[in-house]
Design a protein around this motif. Structure first.
Motif, PDB file in Angstrom:
ATOM      1  N   THR A  96       0.849  -1.187   0.000  1.00 39.22           N
ATOM      2  CA  THR A  96       0.000   0.000   0.000  1.00 39.22           C
ATOM      3  C   THR A  96       0.883   1.234   0.000  1.00 39.22           C
ATOM      4  O   THR A  96       2.114   1.124  -0.023  1.00 39.22           O
ATOM      5  CB  THR A  96      -0.949  -0.002   1.225  1.00 39.22           C
ATOM      6  N   ARG A 108      -7.908   7.821  -0.427  1.00 41.01           N
ATOM      7  CA  ARG A 108      -9.109   6.961  -0.421  1.00 41.01           C
ATOM      8  C   ARG A 108      -9.844   6.945   0.908  1.00 41.01           C
ATOM      9  O   ARG A 108     -11.009   6.543   0.973  1.00 41.01           O
ATOM     10  CB  ARG A 108      -8.739   5.511  -0.758  1.00 41.01           C
ATOM     11  N   ARG A 118      -4.900  -5.735   2.441  1.00 37.22           N
ATOM     12  CA  ARG A 118      -4.758  -4.274   2.395  1.00 37.22           C
ATOM     13  C   ARG A 118      -6.102  -3.552   2.332  1.00 37.22           C
ATOM     14  O   ARG A 118      -6.187  -2.350   2.573  1.00 37.22           O
ATOM     15  CB  ARG A 118      -3.863  -3.868   1.226  1.00 37.22           C
ATOM     16  N   ARG A 136     -16.585  -1.863  -1.132  1.00 33.76           N
ATOM     17  CA  ARG A 136     -17.426  -1.009  -1.992  1.00 33.76           C
ATOM     18  C   ARG A 136     -18.904  -1.075  -1.605  1.00 33.76           C
ATOM     19  O   ARG A 136     -19.612  -0.070  -1.657  1.00 33.76           O
ATOM     20  CB  ARG A 136     -17.271  -1.413  -3.453  1.00 33.76           C
ATOM     21  N   ASN A 176     -14.461   6.777   7.055  1.00 30.14           N
ATOM     22  CA  ASN A 176     -13.693   7.119   5.871  1.00 30.14           C
ATOM     23  C   ASN A 176     -14.062   8.563   5.541  1.00 30.14           C
ATOM     24  O   ASN A 176     -15.246   8.902   5.485  1.00 30.14           O
ATOM     25  CB  ASN A 176     -14.110   6.170   4.724  1.00 30.14           C
ATOM     26  N   ASN A 205     -10.896   4.088  11.698  1.00 29.15           N
ATOM     27  CA  ASN A 205     -12.259   3.681  12.063  1.00 29.15           C
ATOM     28  C   ASN A 205     -12.231   2.959  13.405  1.00 29.15           C
ATOM     29  O   ASN A 205     -11.726   1.846  13.515  1.00 29.15           O
ATOM     30  CB  ASN A 205     -12.800   2.756  10.966  1.00 29.15           C
TER      31      ASN A 205
HETATM   32  O1  UT7 Z   1     -17.551   0.970   9.942  1.00 29.20           O
HETATM   33  C1  UT7 Z   1     -17.799   0.357   8.727  1.00 29.20           C
HETATM   34  C2  UT7 Z   1     -16.552  -0.288   8.265  1.00 29.20           C
HETATM   35  N1  UT7 Z   1     -16.194  -0.234   6.914  1.00 29.20           N
HETATM   36  C3  UT7 Z   1     -16.183   0.843   6.084  1.00 29.20           C
HETATM   37  O2  UT7 Z   1     -16.625   1.894   6.365  1.00 29.20           O
HETATM   38  C4  UT7 Z   1     -15.535   0.612   4.750  1.00 29.20           C
HETATM   39  C5  UT7 Z   1     -16.229   1.331   3.608  1.00 29.20           C
HETATM   40  N2  UT7 Z   1     -15.449   1.217   2.399  1.00 29.20           N
HETATM   41  C6  UT7 Z   1     -14.334   1.971   2.176  1.00 29.20           C
HETATM   42  O3  UT7 Z   1     -13.979   2.812   2.997  1.00 29.20           O
HETATM   43  C7  UT7 Z   1     -13.617   1.792   0.865  1.00 29.20           C
HETATM   44  O4  UT7 Z   1     -14.349   0.917   0.041  1.00 29.20           O
HETATM   45  C8  UT7 Z   1     -12.174   1.228   1.040  1.00 29.20           C
HETATM   46  C9  UT7 Z   1     -11.288   2.298   1.676  1.00 29.20           C
HETATM   47  C10 UT7 Z   1     -12.191  -0.024   1.871  1.00 29.20           C
HETATM   48  C11 UT7 Z   1     -11.580   0.904  -0.346  1.00 29.20           C
HETATM   49  O5  UT7 Z   1     -11.596   2.062  -1.146  1.00 29.20           O
HETATM   50  P1  UT7 Z   1     -12.219   2.004  -2.594  1.00 29.20           P
HETATM   51  O6  UT7 Z   1     -12.031   3.342  -3.191  1.00 29.20           O
HETATM   52  O7  UT7 Z   1     -13.625   1.474  -2.509  1.00 29.20           O
HETATM   53  O8  UT7 Z   1     -11.252   0.981  -3.317  1.00 29.20           O
HETATM   54  P2  UT7 Z   1     -11.633  -0.390  -4.046  1.00 29.20           P
HETATM   55  O9  UT7 Z   1     -11.960  -1.447  -3.066  1.00 29.20           O
HETATM   56  O10 UT7 Z   1     -12.626  -0.093  -5.131  1.00 29.20           O
HETATM   57  O11 UT7 Z   1     -10.246  -0.742  -4.714  1.00 29.20           O
HETATM   58  C12 UT7 Z   1      -9.655   0.062  -5.743  1.00 29.20           C
HETATM   59  C13 UT7 Z   1      -8.251  -0.443  -6.009  1.00 29.20           C
HETATM   60  C14 UT7 Z   1      -8.197  -1.965  -6.206  1.00 29.20           C
HETATM   61  O12 UT7 Z   1      -7.216  -2.231  -7.170  1.00 29.20           O
HETATM   62  P3  UT7 Z   1      -7.634  -2.546  -8.693  1.00 29.20           P
HETATM   63  O13 UT7 Z   1      -8.525  -3.769  -8.602  1.00 29.20           O
HETATM   64  O14 UT7 Z   1      -8.382  -1.337  -9.170  1.00 29.20           O
HETATM   65  O15 UT7 Z   1      -6.325  -2.774  -9.350  1.00 29.20           O
HETATM   66  C15 UT7 Z   1      -7.723  -2.471  -4.873  1.00 29.20           C
HETATM   67  O16 UT7 Z   1      -7.022  -3.698  -4.962  1.00 29.20           O
HETATM   68  O17 UT7 Z   1      -7.412  -0.161  -4.889  1.00 29.20           O
HETATM   69  C16 UT7 Z   1      -6.771  -1.381  -4.459  1.00 29.20           C
HETATM   70  N3  UT7 Z   1      -6.564  -1.294  -3.017  1.00 29.20           N
HETATM   71  C17 UT7 Z   1      -5.475  -0.755  -2.460  1.00 29.20           C
HETATM   72  N4  UT7 Z   1      -4.360  -0.213  -2.999  1.00 29.20           N
HETATM   73  C18 UT7 Z   1      -3.427   0.253  -2.174  1.00 29.20           C
HETATM   74  C19 UT7 Z   1      -7.410  -1.695  -2.022  1.00 29.20           C
HETATM   75  N5  UT7 Z   1      -6.860  -1.418  -0.826  1.00 29.20           N
HETATM   76  C20 UT7 Z   1      -5.656  -0.836  -1.071  1.00 29.20           C
HETATM   77  C21 UT7 Z   1      -4.632  -0.326  -0.250  1.00 29.20           C
HETATM   78  N6  UT7 Z   1      -3.539   0.207  -0.825  1.00 29.20           N
HETATM   79  N7  UT7 Z   1      -4.712  -0.347   1.094  1.00 29.20           N
END
Ligand code: UT7
Length: 329
Positions: A30, A38, A153, A217, A254, A281
């Motif tokens: 990451t 993000r 991650r 997501r 977030n 969080n």
């Molecule tokens: O209290 C309730 C608890 N949970 C929440 O509130 C979580 C709510 N969700 C979120 O906050 C967001 O969905 C996350 C922060 C978890 C993820 O952010 P996102 O903008 O929805 O990212 P994504 O899951 O759509 O992933 C986009 C890309 C992916 O790569 P590809 O497939 O586009 O190549 C992920 O593999 O980002 C990648 N990715 C990361 N990259 C670097 C996912 N986590 C990470 C990371 N570092 N930590």
């Protein structure tokens, strides 16, 4: 004679160990830049080896009792909202009750995802309004990082540990709690959960690890819509306007979720409380830690209208409107 609940004390406890985004860069694939853009998170706290949900709850609870000038022996009830109890059998609230010497207090935990603290607080107000109890300690405490898979991650960068507490006391004049709502959609349980060794054997994870699993997501979409809808509803049902709110304290999951919800509600940035950058969080500990810090920082004054809203595993959600009046009791 009818009784009314009012918050008279508040306290928080955050573990000493700080885990920065730079530290995470060394653990998992990451980057500080990804996490910051993000999620808005810069660092989070990690529960110490000799700490747990109950020890953190005790620290936060003691501080809340000090502010309320109330002795532990006067407590009638302790409610701990948590997803990460010390033990599966034994309420963490019972461990708190023993540790602080609240000899005559009943004690139980509330499990309602990150909405748990608002659920627990609403429950406390009901016990006071019914005349059953006068002095209640409500805590949100979490050691969620103990569930984290540090190779995932998508989850390990988000969560942090800590505790927040409030004391709710009875008085004969008025309550500071104008209205609340709570909701649940159990059909979405699979979007965010931690497996249990007590589940159907067919539900046990193949690798046997009891890690937190999340469809980021899915949760994101639900969070923005639900926090905005619940906020609108709780304000409308009590005959107020969103523009009447002095401070909006959304669940600190977030920064993008917070900003999207605030934008949809038309609440300006200066009226939104944010500490997700420092703690990540905190699950059920998020609302009480934020409330406590907002009071300590002078962001909430006597008579201010404060809106708390949270969402989380379940799915669950909850909102509460407070007219801040600690002087009532
Ligand atoms: O209290 C309730 C608890 N949970 C929440 O509130 C979580 C709510 N969700 C979120 O906050 C967001 O969905 C996350 C922060 C978890 C993820 O952010 P996102 O903008 O929805 O990212 P994504 O899951 O759509 O992933 C986009 C890309 C992916 O790569 P590809 O497939 O586009 O190549 C992920 O593999 O980002 C990648 N990715 C990361 N990259 C670097 C996912 N986590 C990470 C990371 N570092 N930590």
């Amino acid at each position: 004679m009818s009784l009314h609940g009012v918050i008279t004390g508040w306290g928080k406890y955050l573990p000493q160990r700080v885990l920065t985004n730079q530290d995470l860069e060394r653990i998992v694939n990451t980057s500080d830049e990804w996490i910051l853009t993000r999620t808005g998170i810069r660092e989070r706290r990690i529960v110490g080896d000799d700490e747990s949900v109950s020890t953190m709850a005790v620290e936060a609870g003691r501080r809340a009792l000090e502010v309320a000038h109330l002795s532990p022996g006067s407590l009638d009830l302790i409610i701990v909202a948590t997803l990460s109890p010390d033990k599966l059998i034994v309420a963490s609230a019972s461990l708190v009750q023993d540790a602080i010497g609240a000899k005559k207090a009943a004690a139980f935990d509330v499990v309602a995802g990150c909405s748990g603290f608002i659920y627990a607080l609403a429950t406390a107000y009901q016990f006071i309004a019914s005349g059953a109890y006068r002095n209640i300690l409500v805590v949100g405490s979490e050691a969620v990082t103990r569930y984290i898979n540090w190779e995932d991650r998508g989850t390990c960068v988000i969560f942090g540990d800590g505790a927040g507490a409030v004391v709710v006391q009875a008085n004969e004049q008025a309550t500071d709690m104008l209205h609340f709502l709570m909701g649940s959609d159990g059909s979405m349980a699979r979007a965010l959960y931690v497996p249990s060794p007590c589940d159907k054997l067919t539900e046990m994870p193949q690798d046997g690890h009891l890690h937190l699993l999340m469809e980021g997501r899915e949760v994101f979409k639900f969070a923005v819509t639900t926090m905005a809808e619940a906020s609108r509803q709780v304000v409308k049902e009590v005959g107020l306007q969103l523009s009447d709110i002095d401070l909006f304290i959304p669940h600190q999951a977030n920064d993008r979720i917070i900003q999207a919800a605030a934008k949809s509600l038309g609440i300006p940035r200066e009226k939104v409380y944010i500490n997700v950058d420092r703690y990540g969080n905190l699950s059920a500990a998020s609302p009480p830690v934020a409330l406590c810090e907002a009071v300590e920082e002078g962001r909430i004054k006597e008579d201010d209208l404060v809106l708390l809203v949270a969402f989380g595993a379940g799915f669950s959600w909850a909102a509460m409107l407070l007219r801040w009046s600690p002087g009532l009791a």
